[in-house]
Structures are given as structure tokens and as C-alpha cells.
Design an enzyme around this catalytic site. Sequence first.
Site, PDB file in Angstrom:
ATOM      1  N   ASN A  98      11.420  64.897  36.060  1.00  0.00           N
ATOM      2  CA  ASN A  98      12.395  63.924  35.708  1.00  0.00           C
ATOM      3  C   ASN A  98      13.309  63.258  36.667  1.00  0.00           C
ATOM      4  O   ASN A  98      13.352  63.999  37.704  1.00  0.00           O
ATOM      5  CB  ASN A  98      13.528  64.611  34.572  1.00  0.00           C
ATOM      6  CG  ASN A  98      12.984  64.946  33.564  1.00  0.00           C
ATOM      7  OD1 ASN A  98      11.796  64.867  32.977  1.00  0.00           O
ATOM      8  ND2 ASN A  98      13.532  66.012  32.714  1.00  0.00           N
ATOM      9  N   GLU A 481      32.839  50.430  19.069  1.00  0.00           N
ATOM     10  CA  GLU A 481      31.865  51.354  18.675  1.00  0.00           C
ATOM     11  C   GLU A 481      31.134  51.090  17.500  1.00  0.00           C
ATOM     12  O   GLU A 481      30.038  51.603  17.337  1.00  0.00           O
ATOM     13  CB  GLU A 481      32.747  52.979  18.404  1.00  0.00           C
ATOM     14  CG  GLU A 481      32.071  53.975  17.921  1.00  0.00           C
ATOM     15  CD  GLU A 481      31.104  54.554  19.077  1.00  0.00           C
ATOM     16  OE1 GLU A 481      30.331  55.528  18.513  1.00  0.00           O
ATOM     17  OE2 GLU A 481      30.883  53.945  19.988  1.00  0.00           O
TER      18      GLU A 481
END
Length: 608
Positions: A98, A481
Site C-alpha cells: 500500500n 455535505e
Amino acid sequence: MCGIVGAVAQRDVVHFLVDGLKRLEYRGYDSAGIAVLADEIRRVRRTGRVAEMEAAAAAESLTGHVGIGHTRWATHGGVTESNAHPHISSGELALVHNGIIENHEAQRERLRGLGYRFESQTDTEVIAHLIRHYYDDSHDLLSATQRAVKELEGAYAIAVIHKAEPGRLIAARMGCPLLVGLGGGENFIASDVSAVLSATRDVIFLEEGDVADVSLAGVQVYDADGAEVERAVHRSDVSLASMELGPYSHFMQKEIHEQPRALADTIEPVMIDGFSPALFGPDAAGLLADVRSVQILACGTSYYAGLTARYWVEAIAGLPCSVEIASEYRYRDAVADPKQLIVTISQSGETLDTMEALKYAKSLGQDKTLSICNVPESAIPRASRMVFYTRAGAEIGVASTKAFTTQLIALFALTGTLAKLNGRLDTEKEAAMLQDLRLLPGSVQAALNLEPQVTAWANLFAPKQHALFLGRGLHYPIALEGALKLKEISYIHAEAYPAGELKHGPLALVDEAMPVVVIAPNDALLEKVKSNIQEVRARGGEMFVFADADSHFSESEGVHVIRTPRHVGLLSPVVHAIPVQILAYHAALAKGTDVDKPRNLAKSVTVE
């Protein structure tokens, strides 16, 4: 982004690896693979979902007592099987990774000069060949890995196995999360505790620069200087039940409906201690005593939580408050202030941009650091002087819901504490604010009960290409949001504006094909919002208004109204976040998109 799992055991580990990768699917990925070691390294990789790779592994009768697995989110190189992990060097060594290696091009040229052939476009294959190169010199996987990682620039979490050392797995991390799971006669590694819960709850969180030697006999951890070190063993309290869907169709749906409990759990310590520095750790009383300003650093949804908090901090605590996207803050010349409180917000505690912004602030001498996080012992809280852990429980859906609303509770608790320390919160006002918190989960449940009405709206949104969200003051961040939720899971382009900005440009977009969502609570700006609504109606726009029960809105042609519970004052943003979450969820359902795993996105963003 991406997920790692690995195991060393006396049993076949293929089922464990596949199960672990399934539990990491929420992190975001586009290919998956596993490699196991028996007499030789055998590997299966597939683009697409873990289930496709699982079927291929079963078809090939893959078995082994040592293995590593990976879900990849493409960075270097496209979504192809050759770019999928694990990568193998010369048939002898397999590796998963990763992160991003910034000096991979220079290392690639060096290794090509040494005769190594590259089969992928990834930076990861560079690491595999580099470790193999040093293994040919030392014939020891630990030593080879330690030498190789010293030459890597960037962020990484890696796990590597070698066919000449069949009972051993080496793991290392720098900038990306990685943990070791401790079992009875078997041990594991993973990028997230959820991947090892089926086998163990006892975990070691590796620190920056650590290299772990994992075998059947045990685990030895070495720091960046190569010295053996002891790392604390933690017992995870994450339950397997929290990782399961239960009666829900999607994790996002489940997590939306878990919010009353998540909020109540997060509020509980505030009810016990009041607005007290004790909420933020043993050093908080001294660190918060002379705060003169607040700087909030966050990304995505957490950034919008910070924008909401700015209104609270300035209005209640009387302190200047700025909010900045973490990836921008870390690359500008910030002015240090020893009396400024640095607040970092991250659901996972591993968001790379936020972590690097915190490091930058600390490098400037900023000592007053506070982390708001949902994952105990993650990197950002460990790097902060103070911490407030939200109690949202595991959040699997990529689109954050309960993590967002519990972050708002943490920020409200911080605001009350700073106000109290500044002499701006008397006993009567504190009692009133605590009572508002106590009643909040019930108001959120009442908002959840509006789901059938919001679902009807969502069916109208599904065929649309664009949408506008409007809010004013404390509710403008909730409009932001709402727009984010709609676009990230339904793929409907949505933007949010302060309602007063309509006439300064966005009004040009409004027509009968553009639905406009308005957050309109019964606060001091209500009449202004009503005027903005009239501006939209005059241009033929269709309005979808979330109003309070006492806002005195009435439906008319082109104006749809849903009334949330009575106005709850300063905590109104928490309540109004619920219907915009539900709207996005049901719009995505109607469009048939992948709600929990939207395209191109990841839950835990651990690369730049």
C-alpha cells in the site's frame, strides 16, 4: 485505499486471506490477489471484485500455510491483471504494498541495469525486485527488507514472503497503516483490524519505520534503526457483528440508522464530565488553558464538520477559528502561533494528508494538538497531545454518515470546553447545552422517521444530471455535505452554495431541470432563506426544502417541503444532516449504483 492481509499458520490460510480481503473491500479497490507458499509460490490475481479472485483460487485448488493478499486501488498503471498485487520477483519472492514510492523511476532504472525485468507499470514491483536484490546478498528476508526500505522514498506498508523461508513473513510500514495480529501458534498482518477479527483480537500497531518478523514462533519488531523494540499489545473491541449487514441492504443504510446509538455513546462522557478538559486527555487542562485561536485541519466530510464547528467556536467560545483542507495547509507557509490549538479530524486516523498536515504543524512548533478520530490507537491520535475518540463504531460504507455526526458532537464538546475555560459559559448555559445534547438522539430518530417522504423525493432526483444545495450560516456546511453525499454515491453532479450567493453567479444554472435542495431551519436567517427560495422559483427552479416543524413553510407548485423535528438550536446541523444522507442513499438506489463502494473512491485515503 488498498488493503493488505497476511498469515503464517499450521493450517491452510487461503480462506482466511479471502475472508480478510472481503472485510477490507470497503477501503476501495479495483483488483485483488493472493499468493501462498507451499513448495513454491502460487498466485491468483483478478481485476474486479474479491469474489472473482476467490472463484479463481478455488478453481486452481490454491492452498498454503503462509500467504499474503491485497486489494489494489490503481495509482501507478491501469486496472489490469499484470498490475494487480501480489508481485513476484524471479519466481522466488512475493510482495504486496500500500502507498506510493516517489523514487520508483530512479530505482526502476537501476534495477533494469542489474538485469531485472519488469512485467507491470507499478511502483510496487520495484520494491519486490529491490528486496530480491538484497536477498541474493544476505540470504535473509528480514535483512534484505530492512536494507531495501531504507532506499524507498514515500509511503508504504508492505508484506513479503520468500519460498526459501516457508515459515516466515516480513512486514514494514512508513506512512501507511499496518498491524500484526497475534494468534495461538499462528500470526497475521493486516492494514485494518477488521481483516484479522475472525482469528484474533490481540494486535500490535506498527510504528513509523517498523519492520516486523512474523513467524509461527512469534513476532519480533525492529525500529527504523534496526534495533529490536517492544510494541504494546492491544485488545480490539471491534465486534464482528459490527462488520455484518444484519437486516439492512447496505452498510450505508445500516450506518445511517445507527446514528441515534452512535450519538448517544459519543455524548455519554460529556454527560458525565460536563464540558471539561478531561474529555480530551490528561494533559488537556494545561494545553487548553491559554488557547487564543483554533486551526482545524481535515479532508472531505471531516472538513465540513470543521466548517460547522467554526460557527460554534467563534459564537460560543469567542475564539478566532479557521478551517483548512489538510492537503492545502501542508504546502503553504503557515504562520505559527504557540497559543493556537491545532485540531485534526479523521474517521480512520490514517488519512495521509491530515497526518502530514499535523506533522507540518508540529514542525512549526505547534504543541497544542488535538485529534478527533473514530479509530483508537490509529496514527493521528498517537501523534497528537490530546484526543477525543468518537464512538461511532465500525463504519464500512465509503460515504461517511455516523462518523460525520459524531465528529460534530466532539467539536461541540470542544467548543463548550473552550467557552468554559474562557469564562463565557456559566452554569445555567452549560446546563442548557448539556440538555440539548441529551435530547439530540431522540431528535435524530425523529428525522430518520422521515425516510419514506425523503425516498419519494429521491425517485425524482434519480433521472437528474445536476442539483444545487443551498444553506445559510451554520447550515451552509450541511448543504456542502448533502451535495457531496449525492455526487459520491449517485454520480449526480451536485454543488452547494451559501444561499446569499445565488445572485452572484449560480442562479444562471437554475431551470426546470435543476432541482434545488434548501436547508431551512427556523433560525435567525430563515426570512433571508425564504427570499432566496423566491429567487429560484422565479426562474422556474423546483425546490426541495428541509424545514423545521415550526418554520411555517407551506408547499406550493414547484416547492416541496419536508419538516424535520422542532428546531434544536445550535445542534440543528446534526439533525439536518440526516435527511440529506437519506436523500443521497435512496437516489443512488434508484439509479442502481454501488452504494457502499462507489467508483473511483476509497474509504481510507492513505496516498496523496
